[in-house]
Design an enzyme around this catalytic site. Structure first.
Site, PDB file in Angstrom:
ATOM      1  N   ARG A  53      -5.322   1.107  -4.796  1.00  0.00           N
ATOM      2  CA  ARG A  53      -6.080   0.434  -5.847  1.00  0.00           C
ATOM      3  C   ARG A  53      -5.876  -1.069  -5.849  1.00  0.00           C
ATOM      4  O   ARG A  53      -6.839  -1.850  -5.876  1.00  0.00           O
ATOM      5  CB  ARG A  53      -5.691   0.976  -7.230  1.00  0.00           C
ATOM      6  N   THR A  54      -4.634  -1.503  -5.831  1.00  0.00           N
ATOM      7  CA  THR A  54      -4.381  -2.938  -5.950  1.00  0.00           C
ATOM      8  C   THR A  54      -4.985  -3.686  -4.771  1.00  0.00           C
ATOM      9  O   THR A  54      -5.685  -4.693  -4.939  1.00  0.00           O
ATOM     10  CB  THR A  54      -2.863  -3.197  -6.034  1.00  0.00           C
ATOM     11  N   LYS A  82       8.746  -6.568  14.462  1.00  0.00           N
ATOM     12  CA  LYS A  82       9.555  -7.256  15.475  1.00  0.00           C
ATOM     13  C   LYS A  82      10.728  -8.001  14.838  1.00  0.00           C
ATOM     14  O   LYS A  82      11.451  -8.711  15.517  1.00  0.00           O
ATOM     15  CB  LYS A  82       8.684  -8.251  16.244  1.00  0.00           C
ATOM     16  N   ARG A 103       2.594  -7.755  -1.758  1.00  0.00           N
ATOM     17  CA  ARG A 103       3.309  -6.580  -2.283  1.00  0.00           C
ATOM     18  C   ARG A 103       4.474  -6.316  -1.334  1.00  0.00           C
ATOM     19  O   ARG A 103       4.306  -6.312  -0.114  1.00  0.00           O
ATOM     20  CB  ARG A 103       2.423  -5.351  -2.365  1.00  0.00           C
ATOM     21  N   HIS A 131       4.627  -6.449 -11.931  1.00  0.00           N
ATOM     22  CA  HIS A 131       3.265  -6.246 -11.429  1.00  0.00           C
ATOM     23  C   HIS A 131       2.311  -6.928 -12.412  1.00  0.00           C
ATOM     24  O   HIS A 131       1.563  -6.270 -13.141  1.00  0.00           O
ATOM     25  CB  HIS A 131       2.989  -4.748 -11.312  1.00  0.00           C
TER      26      HIS A 131
END
Lengths: 304, 152
Positions: A53-54, A82, A103, A131
């Site tokens: 969703r975000t 890496k 995120r 959030h």
């Protein structure tokens, strides 16, 4: 918007929130209203944790603003595999984009990353921390359905690890809101959120049973017990499925109750509730687009 | 100086940190980053009788005058400490420690999910509260056993 970045809900004053929500309402009514000034802008997506969703709503938001995304892709296919540091990754993506969305599974990651970039950086979830853009769309939904003042809200579920809860509780201290927190003892609010609420002089009560408070609520904000955040599976099993909303539960609620959920849900809200007038969680998810459009429009204002 | 304090030898020039809570002397040195590798002579008195604290620790560092920043950091684990700057065997300055607004690079965050514990170029930073410290990155508040947070 006087902020360079959006990292936590603590940054947001009542005026900031109202500015974003007012702009979101304009863009909800006319999604093309900010197209001219944002055409051709690029948003860098750095998602180190899975998100549906975000991530999609940020993507939709920038595209509706006339811009596009550059997407780091999954961690498995990026330079992170890496051994590249987060600080290096965001500095590289900064060179490609006008704003960044991050995120990351570690708390404080957005704050650290913001110290390495000059373009606006938006925290789209840092571990169990914050959030804030979810909070803005939550507040938008609450304002539409119940109003933000003289509000009695119950916030239920995983209050310990729930970053949406931490941000929402903090942001609500800007408003005349009575907050009731419902959770198992082991998932109560963390010390830092309690501290902020206390410092803000917020009206706060804690409960272990929803029945104690349900009839008085204007809004019930339900969250998922997040299995993935528990260090110990046994601890998760002790609390899983403890809180569940179904039609029978809602019989004790006010006729005007609004039920919200940041989604995804597992079994904490029965599907039968979806058809009720109270259910606002899909509308809430939809609101992510105009709210994130508004936020990006305001944050990038200083860049134009 | 009294006879009791003379259990720890006098210094000619340097810093005497007095009225440290009993058992905290080694943590005081740790938080100040003093381990003798700079060539300083260090004397420690532990569990020394004290009128004010019943038992206290005393730390003396020869040839080193603590800065105000160092005194601020010291205040987090030794809020009752008094600091004497000694020159030519005389006390030239007396200070009480004062709690700073924040400390950086001294304490480690106990939250294993905090970005400061990852392999990233970030210095720890803590806001100093009236009764503890708060990580400026992950917000974790610590009120007990602050000396355990001192970085190695």
């Amino acid at each position: 918007m006087r902020h360079d970045h959006l990292l936590t809900a603590r940054q947001l004053s009542r005026e900031d929130v109202e500015e974003v929500l007012d702009r979101a309402a304009e863009l909800d009514a006319d999604p093309s209203a900010a197209r001219e000034r944002n055409a051709g802008t690029l948003l860098g997506l750095c998602f180190f944790e899975p998100s549906t969703r975000t991530k999609m709503s940020f993507e939709a938001a920038i595209k509706r603003l006339g811009g596009d995304v550059v997407d780091m892709g999954s961690v498995d296919s990026s330079s992170v595999k890496k051994g590249e540091s987060l600080a290096d990754t965001v500095r590289v993506v900064e060179g490609y984009a006008d704003a960044l969305v991050l995120r990351h599974p570690l708390e404080g990651s957005a704050k650290m990353a913001s110290e390495y970039v000059d373009v606006p950086l938006v925290n789209a979830g840092d571990g169990a921390g914050h959030h804030p853009t979810q909070t803005l769309l939550d507040l938008y939904t609450i304002r539409e359905t119940a109003g933000l003042d003289d509000l009695t809200i119950g916030i239920m579920g995983d209050l310990k690890y729930g970053r949406t809860v931490h941000s929402l509780a903090t942001a609500l201290t800007n408003f005349d809101a009575h907050q009731h927190f419902v959770s198992p003892e082991s998932l109560k609010l963390p010390r830092s959120v309690r501290y902020d609420l206390h410092e803000a002089g917020a009206s706060v009560r804690e409960h272990t049973e929803l029945e104690e408070v349900l009839p008085s609520l204007d809004v019930l904000y339900v969250t998922r017990i997040q299995r993935e955040r528990f260090p110990d599976e046994n601890e998760y099993q002790k609390v899983a499925g403890q809180y569940r909303i179904d039609e029978a539960t809602l019989e004790a609620a006010s006729d005007d109750l609004t039920v919200m959920h940041p989604l995804p849900r597992v079994d904490e809200i029965a599907p039968e509730v979806d058809e009720s007038y109270a259910a606002q969680y899909f509308e809430q998810a939809h609101n992510g687009v105009p709210v994130r459009m508004a936020l990006l429009d305001l944050l990038m204002e200083g860049e134009r | 100086m009294t006879e009791k304090e003379l259990r720890v030898s006098k210094i000619s020039s340097g810093t005497v940190i007095d009225h440290v809570r009993a058992g905290q002397a080694l943590n005081v040195l740790a938080i100040l980053g003093i381990d003798g590798s700079g060539g300083e002579e260090i004397s420690i008195g532990m569990n020394v009788p004290s009128d004010a604290l019943a038992r206290k620790d005393v730390v003396k560092v020869e040839g080193r005058e603590l800065s105000q920043d160092e005194l601020d950091v010291l205040s987090i684990i030794a809020p009752d400490a008094t600091v004497n700057i000694v020159r030519d065997y005389d006390v030239a300055e007396k200070h009480r420690v004062e709690r700073p607004g924040r400390v950086t690079g001294v304490l480690e965050c106990p939250n294993r999910n905090c970005i400061t514990t990852a392999d990233e170029p970030v210095e720890t930073a803590f806001e100093v509260l009236s009764d503890g410290v708060r990580c400026e990155y992950c917000d974790t508040i610590v009120r007990e056993d602050l000396a355990d947070l001192i970085a190695d």
